[in-house]
Design a protein around this motif. Structure first.
Motif, mmCIF file in Angstrom:
data_model
loop_
_atom_site.group_PDB
_atom_site.id
_atom_site.type_symbol
_atom_site.label_atom_id
_atom_site.label_comp_id
_atom_site.label_asym_id
_atom_site.label_seq_id
_atom_site.Cartn_x
_atom_site.Cartn_y
_atom_site.Cartn_z
ATOM 1 N N GLU A 130 -9.362 54.111 20.101
ATOM 2 C CA GLU A 130 -10.232 53.546 18.794
ATOM 3 C C GLU A 130 -10.141 54.763 17.789
ATOM 4 O OE1 GLU A 130 -14.397 52.756 16.933
ATOM 5 O OE2 GLU A 130 -13.899 51.957 19.477
ATOM 6 N N ASN A 131 -9.630 54.723 16.863
ATOM 7 C CA ASN A 131 -8.874 55.876 15.421
ATOM 8 C C ASN A 131 -10.564 56.333 14.935
ATOM 9 O OD1 ASN A 131 -8.312 57.111 13.517
ATOM 10 N ND2 ASN A 131 -6.362 55.449 12.955
ATOM 11 N N ASP A 132 -10.873 57.335 14.503
ATOM 12 C CA ASP A 132 -11.747 57.795 14.058
ATOM 13 C C ASP A 132 -11.356 58.219 12.439
ATOM 14 O OD1 ASP A 132 -10.188 59.982 14.843
ATOM 15 O OD2 ASP A 132 -11.648 61.239 16.034
ATOM 16 N N GLY A 133 -9.511 58.584 12.609
ATOM 17 C CA GLY A 133 -9.244 58.646 10.962
ATOM 18 C C GLY A 133 -8.575 59.239 11.297
ATOM 19 N N TYR A 134 -8.250 60.401 11.979
ATOM 20 C CA TYR A 134 -7.477 61.389 12.353
ATOM 21 C C TYR A 134 -5.914 61.308 12.828
ATOM 22 C CZ TYR A 134 -11.467 64.555 11.415
ATOM 23 O OH TYR A 134 -12.917 65.649 10.655
ATOM 24 N N ILE A 135 -6.383 59.955 13.531
ATOM 25 C CA ILE A 135 -4.992 59.249 14.051
ATOM 26 C C ILE A 135 -3.843 59.736 12.763
ATOM 27 C CG2 ILE A 135 -3.351 58.176 15.821
ATOM 28 C CD1 ILE A 135 -6.228 58.827 17.585
ATOM 29 N N LYS A 136 -2.778 58.751 12.696
ATOM 30 C CA LYS A 136 -1.668 58.129 11.696
ATOM 31 C C LYS A 136 -0.913 57.697 12.209
ATOM 32 C CE LYS A 136 -4.065 60.359 8.296
ATOM 33 N NZ LYS A 136 -4.980 61.231 9.846
ATOM 34 N N ILE A 137 -0.187 56.556 12.023
ATOM 35 C CA ILE A 137 0.789 55.628 12.312
ATOM 36 C C ILE A 137 2.342 56.749 12.091
ATOM 37 C CG2 ILE A 137 2.094 53.770 12.245
ATOM 38 C CD1 ILE A 137 0.257 53.039 10.512
ATOM 39 N N GLY A 138 2.865 56.538 13.926
ATOM 40 C CA GLY A 138 3.734 57.774 13.763
ATOM 41 C C GLY A 138 3.378 58.611 13.882
ATOM 42 N N MET A 139 2.550 59.347 15.084
ATOM 43 C CA MET A 139 1.900 60.544 15.130
ATOM 44 C C MET A 139 1.945 59.863 16.655
ATOM 45 S SD MET A 139 -2.006 62.470 15.038
ATOM 46 C CE MET A 139 -2.081 62.810 12.858
ATOM 47 N N TYR A 140 2.460 61.887 17.248
ATOM 48 C CA TYR A 140 2.772 62.007 18.086
ATOM 49 C C TYR A 140 2.062 61.939 19.289
ATOM 50 C CZ TYR A 140 8.199 62.191 18.246
ATOM 51 O OH TYR A 140 9.039 61.815 18.392
ATOM 52 N N GLY A 141 1.591 61.824 19.911
ATOM 53 C CA GLY A 141 -0.098 62.143 21.198
ATOM 54 C C GLY A 141 0.449 61.894 22.896
ATOM 55 N N GLU A 142 -0.045 61.960 23.495
ATOM 56 C CA GLU A 142 0.159 62.604 24.493
ATOM 57 C C GLU A 142 -1.134 61.817 25.650
ATOM 58 O OE1 GLU A 142 -1.110 67.161 25.199
ATOM 59 O OE2 GLU A 142 0.454 67.791 23.825
ATOM 60 N N VAL A 143 -0.472 61.578 26.769
ATOM 61 C CA VAL A 143 -1.109 61.247 28.243
ATOM 62 C C VAL A 143 -1.430 62.115 28.976
ATOM 63 C CG1 VAL A 143 -1.081 58.931 29.266
ATOM 64 C CG2 VAL A 143 0.207 58.847 27.298
ATOM 65 N N VAL A 144 -2.979 61.265 29.361
ATOM 66 C CA VAL A 144 -3.369 62.388 30.409
ATOM 67 C C VAL A 144 -3.793 61.453 31.632
ATOM 68 C CG1 VAL A 144 -4.794 64.474 31.091
ATOM 69 C CG2 VAL A 144 -3.549 64.572 29.088
ATOM 70 N N LEU A 145 -3.457 61.282 32.553
ATOM 71 C CA LEU A 145 -3.800 60.560 33.785
ATOM 72 C C LEU A 145 -4.574 61.107 34.880
ATOM 73 C CD1 LEU A 145 -0.630 58.603 34.839
ATOM 74 C CD2 LEU A 145 -1.771 57.795 33.383
ATOM 75 N N HIS A 146 -6.191 61.377 34.640
ATOM 76 C CA HIS A 146 -7.081 61.803 35.644
ATOM 77 C C HIS A 146 -6.540 60.396 36.816
ATOM 78 C CE1 HIS A 146 -8.409 63.673 32.739
ATOM 79 N NE2 HIS A 146 -8.743 62.637 31.713
ATOM 80 N N GLU A 147 -5.885 62.346 37.793
ATOM 81 C CA GLU A 147 -5.487 60.966 39.437
ATOM 82 C C GLU A 147 -7.438 60.601 40.028
ATOM 83 O OE1 GLU A 147 -3.118 63.735 41.416
ATOM 84 O OE2 GLU A 147 -1.094 63.459 40.501
ATOM 85 N N GLU A 148 -7.610 60.430 40.869
ATOM 86 C CA GLU A 148 -8.828 59.800 41.517
ATOM 87 C C GLU A 148 -8.925 60.834 42.031
ATOM 88 O OE1 GLU A 148 -11.184 57.617 40.161
ATOM 89 O OE2 GLU A 148 -10.129 57.328 39.038
#
Length: 305
Positions: A287-305
């Motif tokens: 859900e975009n709060d206005g700061y995320i732009k199309i084409g912007m890089y993002g990082e994925v963090v997987l939380h291990e159980e």
């Protein structure tokens, strides 16, 4: 310098180098990176003609179904008016069956009344059988004429009804073309690009503008087999972006799609395990709060159980 102190100094330098290396890698605590994508729709013209109105510009926010423009419909309205006039002419030809058959029905009723009178006279032996037979023959003749005329008029009415229905279908088609001359936004979103302006000619299928839903963005990231094996659709993961000040903004993302085919690691995509040759494409909705732009890089963090 005391030679006995060299091993101690060497040990300290190595420890310092390891510490610096660890600190420099501490920021790369993500499992994968990707690029944000939006659901984009290319809106094309559905009618031919001059664009009379197009109330939008790049960056405009539109709502689904919002009317934003109009293609000239003058010729369509003239065609519709001609069809309606033609239909009125067809309807005038529709016969009034009751009126046209009324004289034969009156004649038949008169003959039937006369037959009753002659039958009574025959019973009283005042009239002859021939008189009664003659009236019966006249009744059968009029009944035949009535049936024939009724069938002819019914067929004529059915033909006129069919002609009128065909014209009404053409009118409906014209009305549909008029409706398609109104330019609307199929989704809620922001105009990314505008290809046509007021006064230009629109041709059916030619692009008018591109709109994208930027309220919900998808981060397309590539995960290794080991990572995908721990996930299922709907799982929540952490997504981060740079805040422009050396820090990170964190978002909650929902795993929406996992490719059913593995592929070789794209060169532009980094994963935590550099040894992985095969990865799976995924889409993580944020859900975009206005700061995320199309084409912007993002990082994925997987939380291990």
């Amino acid at each position: 310098m005391n030679i006995n102190r060299l091993p101690l100094i060497t040990t300290l330098l190595v420890s310092l180098a390891v510490t610096i290396t660890s600190c420099s890698n501490s920021g790369d605590d993500y499992d994968a990176t990707g690029v944000f994508e939006a659901r984009e729709v290319l809106v094309s013209a559905q009618a031919n003609g001059e664009i009379l109105a197009l109330d939008l510009e790049e960056g405009s926010r539109l709502q689904a179904g919002q009317e934003v423009g109009l293609v000239d419909t003058t010729q369509l309205y003239l065609q519709k008016a001609a069809l309606l006039a033609n239909n009125r002419g067809i309807q005038v030809q529709r016969p009034d069956i009751d009126v046209q058959l009324s004289s034969l029905r009156e004649q038949l009723n008169t003959l039937r009344t006369e037959r009753e009178r002659v039958a009574q006279l025959l019973a009283a032996e005042v009239a002859t059988q021939k008189q009664l037979d003659d009236i019966d023959n006249q009744i059968r003749l009029v009944e035949s004429q009535l049936q024939s005329h009724s069938s002819t008029l019914s067929k004529s009415t059915a033909s006129i009804t069919a002609q009128s229905s065909a014209v009404e279908i053409q009118v409906t088609q014209i009305e549909e073309q008029i409706r398609k001359s109104i330019i609307t936004s199929p989704i809620s979103g922001v105009v990314l690009q505008q290809y046509k302006r007021v006064g230009e000619l629109a041709t059916m299928g030619a692009p008018l503008f591109k709109v994208a839903d930027i309220d919900l963005l998808d981060l397309r990231a590539y995960l290794t087999y080991d990572q995908v094996a721990q996930l299922k659709l709907g799982d929540t993961v952490e997504v981060r972006i740079d805040d422009g000040e050396g820090g990170k903004r964190s978002y909650e993302g929902s795993l929406q799609w996992i490719s059913d085919k593995a592929e070789f690691t794209p060169k532009a995509v980094q994963t935590e395990d550099e040894r992985a040759n095969l990865v799976y494409a995924t889409k993580i909705r944020v859900e975009n709060d206005g700061y995320i732009k199309i084409g912007m890089y993002g990082e994925v963090v997987l939380h291990e159980e």
